[in-house]
Design an enzyme around this catalytic site. Structure first.
Site, mmCIF file in Angstrom:
data_model
loop_
_atom_site.group_PDB
_atom_site.id
_atom_site.type_symbol
_atom_site.label_atom_id
_atom_site.label_comp_id
_atom_site.label_asym_id
_atom_site.label_seq_id
_atom_site.Cartn_x
_atom_site.Cartn_y
_atom_site.Cartn_z
ATOM 1 C CB THR A 90 -0.920 0.012 1.241
ATOM 2 O OG1 THR A 90 -0.103 -0.202 2.407
ATOM 3 C CG2 THR A 90 -1.973 -1.059 1.172
ATOM 4 N N GLY A 256 14.128 6.147 7.977
ATOM 5 C CA GLY A 256 13.586 5.903 6.638
ATOM 6 C C GLY A 256 13.038 4.504 6.540
ATOM 7 C CB CYS A 259 7.066 0.811 7.537
ATOM 8 S SG CYS A 259 6.707 -0.787 6.835
HETATM 9 C C1 UDX Z 1 9.396 -0.433 10.992
HETATM 10 C C2 UDX Z 1 8.785 -0.808 12.348
HETATM 11 O O1 UDX Z 1 9.828 -0.926 13.319
HETATM 12 C C3 UDX Z 1 8.007 -2.119 12.237
HETATM 13 O O2 UDX Z 1 7.379 -2.415 13.477
HETATM 14 C C4 UDX Z 1 6.960 -1.967 11.153
HETATM 15 O O3 UDX Z 1 6.248 -3.173 10.981
HETATM 16 C C5 UDX Z 1 7.619 -1.570 9.831
HETATM 17 O O4 UDX Z 1 8.375 -0.365 10.010
HETATM 18 P P1 UDX Z 1 11.507 -1.207 9.568
HETATM 19 O O5 UDX Z 1 10.976 -0.409 8.423
HETATM 20 O O6 UDX Z 1 12.051 -2.571 9.288
HETATM 21 O O7 UDX Z 1 10.359 -1.426 10.670
HETATM 22 O O8 UDX Z 1 12.654 -0.328 10.226
HETATM 23 P P2 UDX Z 1 13.079 0.070 11.711
HETATM 24 O O9 UDX Z 1 13.950 -0.942 12.313
HETATM 25 O O10 UDX Z 1 11.887 0.467 12.487
HETATM 26 O O11 UDX Z 1 13.965 1.360 11.400
HETATM 27 C C6 UDX Z 1 13.385 2.504 10.778
HETATM 28 C C7 UDX Z 1 14.406 3.584 10.585
HETATM 29 O O12 UDX Z 1 14.803 4.133 11.834
HETATM 30 C C8 UDX Z 1 15.694 3.135 9.903
HETATM 31 O O13 UDX Z 1 16.104 4.128 8.986
HETATM 32 C C9 UDX Z 1 16.671 2.977 11.056
HETATM 33 O O14 UDX Z 1 18.012 3.109 10.673
HETATM 34 C C10 UDX Z 1 16.221 4.119 11.950
HETATM 35 N N1 UDX Z 1 16.574 3.900 13.373
HETATM 36 C C11 UDX Z 1 15.999 2.892 14.093
HETATM 37 C C12 UDX Z 1 17.473 4.765 13.995
HETATM 38 O O15 UDX Z 1 17.979 5.703 13.365
HETATM 39 N N2 UDX Z 1 17.751 4.566 15.310
HETATM 40 C C13 UDX Z 1 17.196 3.576 16.051
HETATM 41 O O16 UDX Z 1 17.490 3.499 17.272
HETATM 42 C C14 UDX Z 1 16.294 2.708 15.428
#
Ligand code: UDX
Length: 431
Positions: A90, A256, A259
């Site tokens: 989506t 980023g 999601c």
């Molecule tokens: C996210 C949600 O965590 C998950 O529950 C949902 O189902 C989908 O979206 P994801 O997209 O795999 O999961 O990434 P995530 O691990 O959440 O990280 C998102 C962004 O935040 C990344 O760019 C990551 O590098 C950044 N991040 C995450 C940080 O900069 N610092 C952190 O401490 C954690």
């Protein structure tokens, strides 16, 4: 182990492929439908189409036991399926709202093929009210439509699905909710049964909260820089407060992925559609945009003031480590901003092969090692937290570069050791 059910999973992206593999692992008879021919062929031969820890093993386990079958169309997966999981994308539409066209397309394909009293489980992230819309579009009063959002993280998607923090099921009929939750009977996760609209909103609220936490800590990191404080000690002190916790407090180049950006934008739009201006979430999104500029500014300062013609080595292109996903990657965003200011970009990422021609990498030369990427560079920008960057030989790196400067946007390295080797070092929120 609960009883074995017949399950169809439509769409083999991150959510669908993992859900199918995990449900087969739990002992259900699962048919996974993927319409993309290339992806279908990969899956059918037991290859994971994505870099995702443990997924290939689980897919192969399912195929070998016969619990998992892969087919090329949603229609082929319908005969006998008591539960149909919709896991199609989506994406973000032009106005920020979720684009439901893939959902509607599949509904058209399966509407008349669903077995009597089937349960249609919406795992795709969809705005509040979509389950009601789906019920109307289906025109199948015998079919129950259930919202069951997925909270898995890329890179640990299998582990997250095997051991979820909670299971959310949104449907008015409690007995249907129990049947859906029963599919995951092998986990001890708390079950939250609620209305479909609440369940749909929970998914957006969770991702918006995580984005808020990250924009907050990135802002605090900026404050630490100007005030001369150290964000790393601050995080430890915050984290021990159980109400805050340690997770999602690592400052970085911005948040980023596939999601968080799309779901935060969609939630602002959903709120707007009900006449509520979610100003706080707009500020969270704006902070993330400003933060990317701040990282670019650090790189500009590190090369001595002008990016035009500067040789910049980029370490890491994916949106985080342990995935090959570059969708809405902060790294790619920063690379584009650097390119617009005239920098010459030499990049390395363990998941990107030299010669890659994808449009997001236009104007970026890709190398096959961190050393090659930094050869002749004036600065290295570390944008993804790949573990291998911690173990690089920085004596060798220093000799390959024309100037010794590192912008460590993931706070991976030891500034004291690097400065002793003659590197200029700039992290995020730390001295
Ligand atoms: C996210 C949600 O965590 C998950 O529950 C949902 O189902 C989908 O979206 P994801 O997209 O795999 O999961 O990434 P995530 O691990 O959440 O990280 C998102 C962004 O935040 C990344 O760019 C990551 O590098 C950044 N991040 C995450 C940080 O900069 N610092 C952190 O401490 C954690």
């Amino acid at each position: 182990m609960g009883r074995s059910e017949r399950v169809a999973v439509i769409g083999a992206g991150y959510v669908g492929a993992v859900t199918a593999a995990v449900l087969a692992h739990f002992g259900h008879a699962v048919v996974l439908a993927e319409s993309d021919l290339y992806r279908y062929a990969q899956l059918a031969s037991g290859k994971s189409p994505i870099v995702e820890r443990d997924l290939e093993e689980l897919l192969q386990e399912g195929l070998a036991s016969g619990k998992l079958r892969v087919v090329n169309s949603a229609a082929e997966a319908m005969p006998d399926a008591e539960f149909v999981f919709l896991c199609v994308p989506t994406p973000q539409g032009g106005d920020g709202s979720a684009d439901l066209s893939a959902v509607k397309l599949v509904l058209g394909e399966i509407r008349t093929l669903l077995v009597s009293h089937a349960v249609l489980v919406m795992k795709s992230t969809v705005p509040a009210g979509t389950s009601k819309l789906v019920t109307e579009l289906l025109e199948r009063p015998d079919v129950s439509v259930v919202s069951n959002p997925e909270f898995l993280r890329e890179g640990s998607a299998v582990a997250d699905s095997l051991h979820p923090d909670r299971i959310v099921v949104g449907v008015d009929d409690e007995s249907v909710a129990r049947r859906v939750a029963g599919l995951f009977g092998a986990t001890n996760a708390p079950l939250i049964v609620t209305s479909a609209t609440t369940s749909e909103t929970i998914k957006y609220a969770a991702n918006a909260f995580l984005a808020t936490k990250l924009s907050f800590i990135n802002s605090i990191a900026t404050l630490c820089e100007v005030a001369g404080a150290d964000v790393r000690d601050l995080i430890v002190a915050l984290g021990y407060d159980k109400r805050i916790g340690f997770d999602f407090l690592s400052p970085g180049p911005g948040w980023g992925g596939s999601c968080l950006p799309k779901d935060t934008a969609a939630l602002v739009q959903i709120a707007d559609s009900f006449g509520f201006d979610f100003a706080m979430l707009r500020a969270v999104i704006a902070q993330n945009d400003d933060h990317a500029d701040r990282v670019v500014e650090k790189i500009r300062v590190a090369v001595g003031g002008t990016l035009a013609g500067a040789e910049v080595a980029i370490w890491g292109l994916t949106f985080k480590a342990n995935t090959d996903d570059r969708r809405d990657s902060p790294s790619v965003d920063i690379v584009r901003r650097l390119g617009r200011q005239g920098a010459t970009l030499r990049a390395y990422d363990p998941t990107v092969a030299p010669g890659a021609t994808e449009s997001d990498l236009e104007g970026v030369e890709i190398f096959s090692s961190p050393y090659d990427a930094c050869s002749g560079a004036q600065v290295i920008a570390i944008l993804t937290e790949w573990d291998e960057f911690r173990n690089v030989d920085f004596y060798k790196v220093g000799e390959l570069m024309t100037a010794r400067a590192i912008v460590d946007a993931r706070n991976l390295l030891d500034p004291i050791a690097l400065r002793a080797m003659g590197f200029g070092y700039s992290g995020i929120g730390r001295p």
